[in-house]
Design a protein around this motif. Structure first.
Motif, PDB file in Angstrom:
ATOM      1  N   MET A 196       0.833  -1.039  -0.146  1.00 39.46           N
ATOM      2  CA  MET A 196      -0.024  -0.022  -0.134  1.00 39.46           C
ATOM      3  C   MET A 196       0.924   1.206   0.134  1.00 39.46           C
ATOM      4  SD  MET A 196      -2.939  -1.397  -0.015  1.00 39.46           S
ATOM      5  CE  MET A 196      -4.214   0.102   0.390  1.00 39.46           C
ATOM      6  N   LEU A 197       0.608   2.182  -1.062  1.00 41.55           N
ATOM      7  CA  LEU A 197       1.465   3.395  -0.863  1.00 41.55           C
ATOM      8  C   LEU A 197       0.880   4.194   0.319  1.00 41.55           C
ATOM      9  CD1 LEU A 197       2.993   5.351  -2.451  1.00 41.55           C
ATOM     10  CD2 LEU A 197       1.008   6.337  -3.737  1.00 41.55           C
ATOM     11  N   ARG A 198       1.840   4.639   1.003  1.00 41.47           N
ATOM     12  CA  ARG A 198       1.614   5.248   2.199  1.00 41.47           C
ATOM     13  C   ARG A 198       2.111   6.678   2.499  1.00 41.47           C
ATOM     14  NH1 ARG A 198      -0.143   1.653   6.310  1.00 41.47           N
ATOM     15  NH2 ARG A 198      -0.651   3.815   7.437  1.00 41.47           N
ATOM     16  N   TRP A 199       3.092   7.058   1.517  1.00 43.09           N
ATOM     17  CA  TRP A 199       3.789   8.301   1.693  1.00 43.09           C
ATOM     18  C   TRP A 199       4.410   8.848   0.461  1.00 43.09           C
ATOM     19  CZ3 TRP A 199       9.122  10.132   1.870  1.00 43.09           C
ATOM     20  CH2 TRP A 199       9.175  11.414   2.681  1.00 43.09           C
ATOM     21  N   ARG A 200       4.274  10.072  -0.079  1.00 48.60           N
ATOM     22  CA  ARG A 200       4.815  10.627  -1.151  1.00 48.60           C
ATOM     23  C   ARG A 200       5.751  12.009  -0.525  1.00 48.60           C
ATOM     24  NH1 ARG A 200      -0.613  10.757  -2.825  1.00 48.60           N
ATOM     25  NH2 ARG A 200      -0.858   9.132  -4.938  1.00 48.60           N
ATOM     26  N   SER A 201       7.047  11.833  -0.969  1.00 51.23           N
ATOM     27  CA  SER A 201       7.926  12.810  -0.583  1.00 51.23           C
ATOM     28  C   SER A 201       7.768  13.962  -1.414  1.00 51.23           C
ATOM     29  CB  SER A 201       9.457  12.321  -0.720  1.00 51.23           C
ATOM     30  OG  SER A 201      10.018  12.409  -1.998  1.00 51.23           O
ATOM     31  N   ALA A 202       8.464  15.042  -1.116  1.00 49.10           N
ATOM     32  CA  ALA A 202       8.707  16.306  -2.000  1.00 49.10           C
ATOM     33  C   ALA A 202       9.810  15.930  -3.015  1.00 49.10           C
ATOM     34  CB  ALA A 202       9.251  17.612  -1.189  1.00 49.10           C
ATOM     35  N   ASP A 203      10.019  16.609  -4.077  1.00 51.55           N
ATOM     36  CA  ASP A 203      11.195  16.250  -5.002  1.00 51.55           C
ATOM     37  C   ASP A 203      12.533  16.157  -4.464  1.00 51.55           C
ATOM     38  OD1 ASP A 203       9.944  15.991  -7.641  1.00 51.55           O
ATOM     39  OD2 ASP A 203       9.073  17.936  -7.221  1.00 51.55           O
ATOM     40  N   LEU A 204      13.317  15.050  -4.585  1.00 47.86           N
ATOM     41  CA  LEU A 204      14.625  14.907  -3.905  1.00 47.86           C
ATOM     42  C   LEU A 204      14.473  15.392  -2.456  1.00 47.86           C
ATOM     43  CD1 LEU A 204      17.011  16.408  -6.636  1.00 47.86           C
ATOM     44  CD2 LEU A 204      16.582  14.035  -6.402  1.00 47.86           C
ATOM     45  N   PRO A 205      14.123  14.318  -2.020  1.00 49.68           N
ATOM     46  CA  PRO A 205      13.841  14.618  -0.374  1.00 49.68           C
ATOM     47  C   PRO A 205      15.019  14.320   0.352  1.00 49.68           C
ATOM     48  CG  PRO A 205      13.219  12.556  -1.084  1.00 49.68           C
ATOM     49  CD  PRO A 205      13.166  13.114  -2.328  1.00 49.68           C
ATOM     50  N   ARG A 206      15.167  14.684   1.699  1.00 50.57           N
ATOM     51  CA  ARG A 206      16.424  14.289   2.469  1.00 50.57           C
ATOM     52  C   ARG A 206      16.580  12.980   2.529  1.00 50.57           C
ATOM     53  NH1 ARG A 206      16.655  17.781   7.545  1.00 50.57           N
ATOM     54  NH2 ARG A 206      14.636  16.547   7.923  1.00 50.57           N
TER      55      ARG A 206
END
Length: 211
Positions: A187-197
């Motif tokens: 299950m997809l639970r999280w989407r980051s910002a672009d090029l995350p830390r």
């Protein structure tokens, strides 16, 4: 960091345990505190995916030439997924370096499930198994990091589902550099910002592994 009330209200239907509630709250706060208004305009939704979603199953061919279903691959553990293409000379090397740094941190991630990385090639005409192997070798990928490519007909459908955006997709040269984190149930639970830390990706993987 305090989580916005709108995020808390969207999480209530799950009625998680206190420990689970705390972990999910922290995952949401990580992303919501790190993104800009511009990022929100470019993607369908960042941070905690509420409710979680399962992507339509598609066939992937990995770096060994093996054909397997996406969700079967995702069920092998907690997964961080990125989209790349092996001919990219701009942002993809940055994405490879990011996953390489995450890979180094995997042994220190406390998780009840294996933690794995998956680079998905979005240029099936060029992202052959041999090209994927060379790309992984370039970043010293170990056994927890695999790469695979879907059929051409499935690429855009997968990219739309991952981003959650209703906007038209751009050229692959302008593809997303987000990281998508899945739990052990695919299950997809999280989407980051672009090029995350790196720290943010590792913290989310750890939270999913303990949820």
């Amino acid at each position: 960091m305090k989580v916005p009330d709108c995020v808390k209200s969207r999480m209530r239907p799950f009625a998680p345990s206190p420990t689970r509630r705390t972990l999910l709250r922290d995952m949401a706060a990580l992303a919501l505190g790190a993104v800009s208004p511009l990022s929100f305009a470019q993607h369908g939704g960042l941070g905690l995916v509420t409710p979680p979603i399962r992507l339509d199953d598609i066939w992937l061919v990995d770096q060994t030439g093996r054909k397997r279903l996406l969700n079967d691959s995702l069920r092998q553990g907690i997964t961080a997924l990125q989209t790349v293409y092996t001919g990219c000379g701009t942002v993809c090397p940055l994405q490879g370096a990011l996953f390489s740094a995450v890979q180094e941190r995997i042994p220190g991630i406390r998780s009840g499930h294996p933690v794995q990385l998956l680079s998905v090639g979005i240029d099936p005409l060029s992202d052959s198994p041999s090209a994927l192997r060379a790309w992984l070798a370039r970043f010293h990928a170990g056994p927890a990091w695999n790469a695979a490519t879907p059929a051409l007909a499935d690429v855009d459908r997968m990219r739309v589902a991952l981003s959650g955006s209703t906007l038209p997709l751009g050229d692959i040269a302008d593809h997303s550099t987000q990281i998508y984190c899945f739990d052990a149930n695919a299950m997809l639970r999280w989407r980051s910002a672009d090029l995350p830390r790196v720290d943010d990706v590792c913290d989310v993987l750890g939270a999913l592994g303990r949820a």
